[in-house]
Every structure is written in C-alpha cells, then in structure tokens.
Design an enzyme around this catalytic site. Structure first.
Site, PDB file in Angstrom:
ATOM      1  N   LYS A  59       0.998  -1.104   0.132  1.00 11.90           N
ATOM      2  CA  LYS A  59      -0.030   0.038  -0.050  1.00 11.90           C
ATOM      3  C   LYS A  59       0.749   1.157  -0.069  1.00 11.90           C
ATOM      4  O   LYS A  59       0.564   2.181  -0.822  1.00 11.90           O
ATOM      5  CB  LYS A  59      -0.944  -0.020   1.112  1.00 11.90           C
ATOM      6  CG  LYS A  59      -1.880   1.272   1.417  1.00 11.90           C
ATOM      7  CD  LYS A  59      -2.955   0.937   2.269  1.00 11.90           C
ATOM      8  CE  LYS A  59      -2.588   0.143   3.469  1.00 11.90           C
ATOM      9  NZ  LYS A  59      -1.600   1.038   4.504  1.00 11.90           N
ATOM     10  N   THR A  61       4.173   1.470  -0.946  1.00 12.83           N
ATOM     11  CA  THR A  61       4.642   1.450  -1.993  1.00 12.83           C
ATOM     12  C   THR A  61       3.993   2.122  -3.321  1.00 12.83           C
ATOM     13  O   THR A  61       4.361   2.832  -3.836  1.00 12.83           O
ATOM     14  CB  THR A  61       5.252   0.011  -2.592  1.00 12.83           C
ATOM     15  OG1 THR A  61       5.977  -0.533  -1.391  1.00 12.83           O
ATOM     16  CG2 THR A  61       6.004   0.156  -3.751  1.00 12.83           C
ATOM     17  N   ALA A 261      -3.631   1.826  12.820  1.00 16.17           N
ATOM     18  CA  ALA A 261      -5.026   1.680  12.280  1.00 16.17           C
ATOM     19  C   ALA A 261      -5.794   0.348  13.128  1.00 16.17           C
ATOM     20  O   ALA A 261      -7.058   0.690  12.948  1.00 16.17           O
ATOM     21  CB  ALA A 261      -5.107   1.445  10.828  1.00 16.17           C
ATOM     22  N   PHE A 369       3.681  -8.648  -9.228  1.00 16.09           N
ATOM     23  CA  PHE A 369       4.614  -9.546  -8.995  1.00 16.09           C
ATOM     24  C   PHE A 369       5.124 -10.366 -10.359  1.00 16.09           C
ATOM     25  O   PHE A 369       4.169 -10.493 -11.109  1.00 16.09           O
ATOM     26  CB  PHE A 369       4.455 -10.375  -7.864  1.00 16.09           C
ATOM     27  CG  PHE A 369       4.403 -10.102  -6.573  1.00 16.09           C
ATOM     28  CD1 PHE A 369       5.375 -10.428  -5.661  1.00 16.09           C
ATOM     29  CD2 PHE A 369       3.310  -8.969  -6.321  1.00 16.09           C
ATOM     30  CE1 PHE A 369       5.439  -9.946  -4.405  1.00 16.09           C
ATOM     31  CE2 PHE A 369       3.501  -8.607  -4.575  1.00 16.09           C
ATOM     32  CZ  PHE A 369       4.318  -8.955  -4.003  1.00 16.09           C
ATOM     33  N   TRP A 397       7.077  -0.804  -7.693  1.00 16.46           N
ATOM     34  CA  TRP A 397       8.191  -1.443  -6.858  1.00 16.46           C
ATOM     35  C   TRP A 397       9.481  -1.631  -7.792  1.00 16.46           C
ATOM     36  O   TRP A 397      10.580  -0.954  -7.452  1.00 16.46           O
ATOM     37  CB  TRP A 397       7.892  -2.757  -6.239  1.00 16.46           C
ATOM     38  CG  TRP A 397       9.125  -3.256  -5.545  1.00 16.46           C
ATOM     39  CD1 TRP A 397       8.859  -3.072  -3.688  1.00 16.46           C
ATOM     40  CD2 TRP A 397       9.992  -4.133  -5.516  1.00 16.46           C
ATOM     41  NE1 TRP A 397      10.159  -3.564  -3.218  1.00 16.46           N
ATOM     42  CE2 TRP A 397      10.789  -4.300  -4.405  1.00 16.46           C
ATOM     43  CE3 TRP A 397      10.428  -4.898  -6.830  1.00 16.46           C
ATOM     44  CZ2 TRP A 397      11.791  -5.156  -4.129  1.00 16.46           C
ATOM     45  CZ3 TRP A 397      11.759  -5.512  -6.969  1.00 16.46           C
ATOM     46  CH2 TRP A 397      12.233  -5.648  -5.485  1.00 16.46           C
TER      47      TRP A 397
END
Length: 544
Positions: A59, A61, A261, A369, A397
């Site tokens: 998140k 990233t 959170a 990924f 990423w």
C-alpha cells in the site's frame, strides 16, 4: 537525495519557510501554512488495500509510486503519509517507507528518530501521568479514585512486560501503590489528538478534554483539571508542524503523525493533509492496514471531523495475497492457480462493496509480481470492471514512477469522468451501540455483536456523560474482516465480541476493543532488531 531546500523550492516553498533538520528533512513553518490557507484545494486521493497477509500488498509502495508517476506526467503532486513507529521496526513488521524504487527517503531517519515527533508525544503523555500521580500524592484535592485511573503511560517500543504493572512501591514518599499500564505511543490519545488538531488553539482545547481518571463520586477528571495543558502543549509545539522529505524521484512527501489503524484511527495528521491540499493539485494519502480498518476510520473519523471530501480511492491488492486468502500456503503462491484466486478474491469483493457505501469512485490496482500470469491478471481485471471499478497494473516497486503511469492515468481519467458524492457511513445521532453494530455488520460482515458485562456498563456510562454523539474507533485485528485473525477471505455471519469501551474525549471518538487486540504489542521470537546494525562509516544495515 536532493537537498530538501531544492525539493521544497520546486513547489513554491521558500527557504525561510522551512525549519531544517539537516540536509534532507525539514518542518514546514506555521507562517507558510497560514499564508497558503486561502489557496484552492487540490484533488484528494486515498490509497487503501485488502486485508494484509504474509504475501504482501504494498500500500505505501503504491502511494509513493503513484505520487512519482504524477511527477513523471508533469503534474504537481504531494504525498501525505504517516510516520512509522519504532516498535514495529524492531519487531515483526519492519519499517514503513515504501519499497523498491518507490520509497521515501531518508529511510533510516524516517524509521528511527526522524524529527522527534514521537518522542514529544511520549513525553507529553508521560508528563500528564506524572502530574496525575503527583496530584494524588500531594493531597488529592480532586478526590480522584485511585481504582479508577484510566490514563496510561506510553513508550514507542513493543514491550509486553509493561502492559500491566504496579507503581508506587517503596516508601510513603514514593506515591500510592496502584495498578498501572503502558500502551505503545501510537495508541496514545495524544497521538490521535495531534493528528486531528487543526492548530495550536485546537490542540490545547483537545488536550484539556482528556479524561485521566474518575472521582470517588464518579465524575470525570480531565487534563485541564490537573493544569497540565500548557506544559503538554509546550512539548508538542514543534511536533505540530508537518515534516517534509522526498521520494527517490524527489516528489515532495509530508510525513506527519502515526496512529496505528488496528488500535487507533490510522491516518496521518489533518494538518499535513490540509497543507498538502493547498500546496499541490493532487494529494495522495493512505490509511493504515486494510480498508475495513484504515479507510473506514479515514472516512468516518478523519473526514467527518476535518471536513475532508476524498475525490477517489485506490484499492491495492496482489494476486499472491488473493490466492493466500483462497487457502494457498505461502510457499505455493508463485504457481498459477485460478481456483484459489477465485476463492480468495471475495476479500477484494467485500472491500469494493464497502467503499461503494461511501460513494467515492474506486480504482483497483494490482501491485505486480513477476509470478503473476496473464490469465490471473485478466481474471482480476474482469472481476473489478463488473463491479464498477476502474483497473490498472502497478509496477512501481520495479520501475518507480514509470511503473505507476498506467495507474496515474486511470486515476486522472476517473477524476475527470466520475464525481465523488462522499458521505459517512452513519450519523452522529445514532447511539454508540448502533454505530458499533452498523460498522460490524456493514463493513465487517458480522451476523451479530455481543458485549461483555463491563463493556455494556461502559457504554451506558459514556452515553450518560454525553459522549454518545461521537464516532466509534474500532480496535480490531488487521488480518481478517472479522475479529478472528484466522478467518481469511470473506467471513460472514460471525459474532463479534466487544470486550471494552472507553472514550478519547480529546480526540473526539470512542474506542471499542474487540477480540484480542493489544494496545501494547510484544516482540516476536526472532525480532527484526536482531538484524539491525551500524558499520564504522555510520551506515545502518538490516532496517527494512
């Protein structure tokens, strides 16, 4: 890294508007914030996610990469994030600065002492605790019932031995013997207050409302009653100013405040978000953990109190995490498995349904990924589009801002073509119990809510004291939509248990503890601290 003066200069901040903490960190002055107060607001984009899993979601990233992508498109964007807590850095979670080519820097500074905000909050919290115990020791003019002291000390470290302690042991001069407790700093009410306060006047008003104990007659005792407000505000004076750093591609990032959170409201400061909206055309912010916790609290607590109206929501998922929700072991997630993906995508489905309740346009992004297959990606894309969500792949990423251009363009397209009609989930006028049950049933999917006898008594007392109109801050496990961390996917019809309820009167919400959520976490068997070191050149290693 560029000198932070140069980063600031590109968005119109003069050197005199910065309070420097070395070359790469600065606080933004109160004078600058006052000067831009009348600027028009930019677009507010919230980044949230499915429930976290060991497979990873990304998140932060994605938030960082999206901000960098806007920069690549020549647009004026600022990222507004939370500060990381020391506890998770040395525990199991690690740091919180993004990853790969989508990070905020200096990463080591951010994850450790940064600009001292958390230390200031810890000091203010414990000053209040010291003044409370000193008042009791010096004659107890307020007739405080030492069995009803509710203010806890805090420490920004995971230390389970401090959860339940006894203070005042020793001689008569060492104070009254009583049971006491510690919470982690990010669970302190002062952290919540700092993140919700609009200015120093508002901060002091909120600090004064903090309930520290009850009298023998059952009346609340506040920080104002203890004459603690001025001294606490003095400790928090600099911590109130938002921090400015940069991403790897020099996108400005305001990183300020950091309530958890799962045990707090999980959003960066209102002051930083409002400042960012006046500084830039596009502001990317995030809310902690999954949308059931972070986004719900962002909407129902932060936006409600601050009058914020988000223009779009980016919902982050990964194919690996969805397959994990479908019952696949972590070591088997790399292989294509459409049946598992189909079984686990119900978690994403529930978060989409929840976000639709707030009437804000949604963009689902898959954090990419290399093991993702075309068939799996196509399945998720079609699934989202059938549910009135835009869809984009994120490769930030691996590629930084360039890997987020597809997502950025999809966000821009959504902002152009879909209007936000944001509204909160529930009205202030509902009872506390009705608010709890609305969140539990509509957001979590619970079939019912049960309460301990103590929780029912606490709810009745809080309503009697006039706190019934406040929003509720649900403290729940982040790993499941339910209060049971082992229930993955989309559990339905479960019973949620409320075990304790208390008011954070200064923050302006009622905290509802469910399941086994701890306000002082512990360290794992193999803490991340074991891998952290510093070499002779002063370079820190092992911090991730």
């Amino acid at each position: 890294m560029e000198n932070i003066v140069d980063v600031a200069g590109r968005i119109g901040i003069e050197p005199d508007d910065l309070e420097l903490y070395g070359k790469y960190k600065a606080k933004i002055s109160d004078e600058y914030i006052d000067r831009i107060r009348c600027n028009p607001d930019g677009k507010l984009i919230l980044v949230t996610a499915i429930n976290p899993t060991p497979a990873g979601e990304g998140k932060t990233t994605t938030s960082v990469g999206l901000g960098q992508a806007f920069g690549r498109l020549g647009l004026k964007a600022v990222i507004a994030l939370r500060e990381p807590s020391l506890g998770p850095c040395f525990g199991i979670k690690g740091g919180a600065a993004g990853g790969g080519y989508a990070q905020v820097v200096p990463m080591e500074d951010l994850n450790l002492h940064f600009t001292g905000d958390f230390h200031a909050i810890t000091s203010a919290n414990n000053l209040l605790a010291a003044l409370l115990d000193n008042h009791i020791q010096q004659g107890n003019e307020l007739t405080i019932d030492t069995r009803q002291v509710v203010w806890k000390r805090c420490l920004d470290m995971n230390d389970r031995a401090l959860r339940n302690i006894v203070t005042g042991l020793g001689s008569k001069a060492d104070g009254f013997v009583r049971e006491d407790h510690f919470v982690i700093t990010v669970a302190s009410e002062i952290m919540a207050i700092l993140c919700l306060a609009s200015d120093m006047e508002d901060l002091k008003e909120r600090l004064g409302k903090i309930i520290v104990a009850y009298t023998v007659q059952g009346d609340p005792v506040t920080a104002a009653d203890l004459k603690a407000v001025g001294a606490m505000a003095a400790l928090l004076k600099d911590a109130m100013k938002p921090n400015l750093i940069q991403t790897l591609e020099h996108t400005p990032a305001l990183v300020h405040g950091g309530p958890f959170a799962n045990i707090a409201h999980g959003c960066n400061s209102v002051r930083a978000t409002r400042t960012a909206l006046k500084m830039a055309d596009y502001v990317i912010t995030e809310a902690g953990f999954g949308a059931d916790l972070g986004a719900e609290k962002f909407f129902d607590i932060k936006c409600r109190m601050a009058g914020l109206k988000p223009d779009a929501v980016v919902l982050v998922a990964t194919i690996r995490a969805l397959k994990y929700n479908g019952g696949i072991a972590r070591e088997d997630l790399s292989a294509e498995n459409l049946p598992a993906l189909q079984a686990g995508i119900v978690n994403l489905e529930k978060h989409i349904e929840n976000l639709h309740k707030y009437h804000v346009p949604i963009i689902v992004t898959l954090n990419s990924f290399m093991t993702d297959t075309p068939a799996e990606i196509a399945f998720v894309k079609e699934f989202c589009q059938k549910r009135d969500c835009e869809f984009a792949i994120s490769q930030v990423w691996e590629k930084g801002g360039a890997g987020g251009v597809e997502l950025a363009n999809k966000v821009l397209e959504t902002l152009k073509n879909k209007e936000s009609h944001f509204e909160v989930l529930y009205e202030d006028s509902l009872s506390l119990q009705e608010k709890i049950e609305k969140v539990a049933s509509e957001i979590y999917g619970a079939g019912g809510v049960s309460y301990t006898a103590a929780a029912l008594k606490q709810l009745k007392n809080l309503e009697k004291l006039g706190f019934g109109n406040m929003p509720v801050c649900m403290a729940k496990t982040q790993y499941s939509l339910s209060d049971d961390p082992t229930l993955l996917g989309r559990p339905v019809g479960f019973n949620m248990q409320v075990r304790e309820v208390y008011v954070s009167a200064g923050a302006g919400f009622v905290v509802v503890l469910t399941g086994t959520v701890m306000t002082m976490p512990g360290l794992p068997k193999k803490p991340a601290a074991h891998q952290i070191d510093v070499n002779e050149q002063g370079k820190i290693t092992g911090l991730f």
